[in-house]
Scaffold this motif. Structure first.
Motif, PDB file in Angstrom:
ATOM      1  N   ALA A 117       0.827  -1.212   0.000  1.00 31.39           N
ATOM      2  CA  ALA A 117       0.000   0.000   0.000  1.00 31.39           C
ATOM      3  C   ALA A 117       0.863   1.265   0.000  1.00 31.39           C
ATOM      4  N   SER A 118       0.410   2.278  -0.750  1.00 29.79           N
ATOM      5  CA  SER A 118       1.073   3.585  -0.720  1.00 29.79           C
ATOM      6  C   SER A 118       0.602   4.313   0.557  1.00 29.79           C
ATOM      7  N   PRO A 119       1.326   5.347   0.992  1.00 31.65           N
ATOM      8  CA  PRO A 119       0.873   6.076   2.191  1.00 31.65           C
ATOM      9  C   PRO A 119      -0.567   6.585   2.053  1.00 31.65           C
ATOM     10  N   GLU A 120      -0.928   7.064   0.872  1.00 31.99           N
ATOM     11  CA  GLU A 120      -2.293   7.572   0.651  1.00 31.99           C
ATOM     12  C   GLU A 120      -3.326   6.452   0.797  1.00 31.99           C
ATOM     13  N   GLU A 121      -3.014   5.291   0.243  1.00 32.15           N
ATOM     14  CA  GLU A 121      -3.929   4.147   0.354  1.00 32.15           C
ATOM     15  C   GLU A 121      -4.037   3.686   1.813  1.00 32.15           C
ATOM     16  N   MET A 122      -2.888   3.668   2.500  1.00 37.16           N
ATOM     17  CA  MET A 122      -2.896   3.257   3.908  1.00 37.16           C
ATOM     18  C   MET A 122      -3.793   4.164   4.725  1.00 37.16           C
ATOM     19  N   PHE A 123      -3.638   5.465   4.481  1.00 41.91           N
ATOM     20  CA  PHE A 123      -4.405   6.449   5.234  1.00 41.91           C
ATOM     21  C   PHE A 123      -5.902   6.314   4.941  1.00 41.91           C
ATOM     22  N   THR A 124      -6.239   6.274   3.649  1.00 44.90           N
ATOM     23  CA  THR A 124      -7.660   6.274   3.270  1.00 44.90           C
ATOM     24  C   THR A 124      -8.354   4.961   3.619  1.00 44.90           C
TER      25      THR A 124
END
Ligand code: 16G
Length: 245
Positions: A117-124
């Motif tokens: 997961a990318s940081p954005e995907e992890m966050f969302t």
């Protein structure tokens, strides 16, 4: 349009009447897609209207994306695109949206699999580090015409086998009781960059709509984070508004 006869029993501003006439000629197939339009001077001579009036009518048709102007070579009937009117009130899938219109939905795969997961995907998606995401990236078509690029990310726990998605992502989610029941969607304007423009088969810099959708299960858990680019010339989004009490 000859001799101004057509103007005799109509009313309203002349540029609007001319605009409507040209529009009808295109709709009836008298003027076909990609065909050149006569020059403004020629149209003015044929119709007995001033060039200012003709220019105004043509500008309106360009604005409606019915005709396109190419620098140095004049105006042409724009290639026909399916114009889709999409209501913003219901949570539906692309496959359902197209089926309701009698169009057949198809997709070309850009990417499908499990990825870190990318940081954005992890966050969302609310993931912790080390968890994977299923990415389902597709070019979506209606009756063979490219309409949108959709890049969907879902947590591995929601979609452990992304290759199960062959046509409809929502159908796969529904089958595993992971159907989203609510979504937040953000729509913003974009000029298409080269990579996306090429995939969609439109000129670089064409108008696009960037859409981010975050969908939720009834438990409140995020099920899907989708970043899409829709063709600006193919989509109108319609929202019904009500006066607030
Ligand atoms: C819609 C959704 C997308 C979803 C897809 C599933 C937007 C604006 N819309 O196009 O989030 O992933 O439907 O469609 O993003 P499918 O079930 O046909 O695969």
């Amino acid at each position: 349009l000859q001799n101004g006869e057509w103007l005799a029993n109509s009313s309203g501003p002349r540029y609007l009447m001319l605009r409507r006439r040209i529009q009808e000629a295109i709709e009836n197939g008298v003027l076909k897609e990609n065909e050149p339009l006569p020059s403004e001077r020629e149209i003015a001579a044929i119709t007995d209207l001033s060039r200012v009036t003709v220019r105004k009518a043509v500008a309106g048709l360009v604005d409606d994306q019915v005709i396109v102007q190419k620098r140095g070579s004049g105006s042409f009937v724009a290639p026909k695109v399916h114009k889709v009117e999409q209501r913003l009130s219901s949570l539906t899938s692309f496959t359902e949206d197209m089926a309701r219109r009698g169009l057949s939905a198809s997709s070309e795969w850009l990417r499908r699999g499990l990825y870190p997961a990318s940081p954005e995907e992890m966050f969302t998606l609310g993931l912790t580090s080390g968890q994977k995401v299923a990415r389902v990236d597709r070019l979506r078509k209606a009756d063979g015409t490219p309409m949108a690029i959709e890049r969907a990310s879902l947590s591995e726990s929601v979609l452990p086998n992304p290759e199960r998605v062959s046509t409809s992502l929502y159908a796969v989610l529904r089958a595993s009781s992971m159907q989203p029941v609510r979504a937040i969607q953000r729509i913003s304007a974009r000029n298409l960059e080269q990579a996306d423009a090429e995939i969609l088969g439109v000129p670089v810099g064409s108008a696009g709509l960037k859409i981010e959708r975050v969908s939720y299960l009834s438990s409140g858990k995020v099920v899907e984070f989708t970043r899409s680019v829709y063709r600006g010339d193919a989509y109108d989004f319609i929202a019904e508004l009500q006066i607030s009490e």
